[in-house]
Design a protein around this motif. Structure first.
Motif, mmCIF file in Angstrom:
data_model
loop_
_atom_site.group_PDB
_atom_site.id
_atom_site.type_symbol
_atom_site.label_atom_id
_atom_site.label_comp_id
_atom_site.label_asym_id
_atom_site.label_seq_id
_atom_site.Cartn_x
_atom_site.Cartn_y
_atom_site.Cartn_z
ATOM 1 N N GLN A 37 -30.454 8.993 15.335
ATOM 2 C CA GLN A 37 -30.530 8.177 16.545
ATOM 3 C C GLN A 37 -31.542 8.772 17.523
ATOM 4 N N GLU A 38 -31.503 10.084 17.707
ATOM 5 C CA GLU A 38 -32.442 10.748 18.606
ATOM 6 C C GLU A 38 -33.883 10.604 18.108
ATOM 7 N N LEU A 60 -35.212 8.215 16.214
ATOM 8 C CA LEU A 60 -35.707 6.851 16.382
ATOM 9 C C LEU A 60 -35.931 6.509 17.851
ATOM 10 N N GLN A 61 -35.052 6.981 18.721
ATOM 11 C CA GLN A 61 -35.241 6.740 20.153
ATOM 12 C C GLN A 61 -36.523 7.416 20.636
ATOM 13 N N GLN A 107 -39.151 7.664 19.019
ATOM 14 C CA GLN A 107 -40.234 6.801 18.539
ATOM 15 C C GLN A 107 -40.295 5.486 19.326
ATOM 16 N N GLY A 108 -39.421 5.349 20.338
ATOM 17 C CA GLY A 108 -39.406 4.141 21.155
ATOM 18 C C GLY A 108 -38.628 2.989 20.550
ATOM 19 N N LYS A 135 -35.445 0.822 20.052
ATOM 20 C CA LYS A 135 -34.255 0.485 20.834
ATOM 21 C C LYS A 135 -33.025 0.414 19.931
ATOM 22 N N MET A 136 -31.938 1.008 20.374
ATOM 23 C CA MET A 136 -30.673 0.953 19.646
ATOM 24 C C MET A 136 -29.954 -0.348 19.987
ATOM 25 N N ALA A 164 -30.678 -0.891 14.611
ATOM 26 C CA ALA A 164 -31.954 -0.998 15.311
ATOM 27 C C ALA A 164 -32.770 -2.066 14.582
#
Length: 121
Positions: free
Chosen positions: A83-84, A86-87, A89-90, A92-93, A107
């Protein structure tokens, strides 16, 4: 006569978006690309190895991928780290409905395909 397993699943990205698709799936997610058979190489897209299964990334225009609930769920070992990553990388969850016994999040890939990451508790 019976179905004995799942060989592969296919998702699609827009025609001509293979470089961006490879960046996301091979570099960001770290999935290895595997060779397509010669008979299919002229059709665009690429194939990935995910554990003992394959994901075929085909090309297709005219599809509203954000309108679909269809998705692949990637089983992971450290969901918080994913999760961290991908976040950062911008990406959105999305809100996920809880499933007992699992931690998960959803996502969208850069093309609008829904993706899920799931880890058993």
């Amino acid at each position: 006569m019976s179905i004995i397993g799942l060989h592969h699943a296919q998702i699609t990205i827009p025609k001509g978006a293979e470089a961006q698709g490879r960046h996301f799936y091979c570099e960001v997610l770290g999935l290895p690309e595997i060779a397509k058979p010669e008979s299919l190489q002229g059709r665009g897209g690429f194939w990935l190895q995910v554990g003992d299964r394959q994901v075929h990334v085909g090309t297709e225009d005219g599809v509203d991928r954000k309108a679909s609930k269809a998705h692949l769920a990637y089983q992971v070992t450290d969901i918080t780290e994913w999760q961290e990553k991908l976040q950062a990388q911008g990406i959105k969850m999305l809100t996920s409905v809880p499933i007992p016994g699992y931690r998960r999040f959803e996502a969208r890939d850069p093309f609008g395909n829904r993706i899920e990451f799931i880890q058993a508790e």
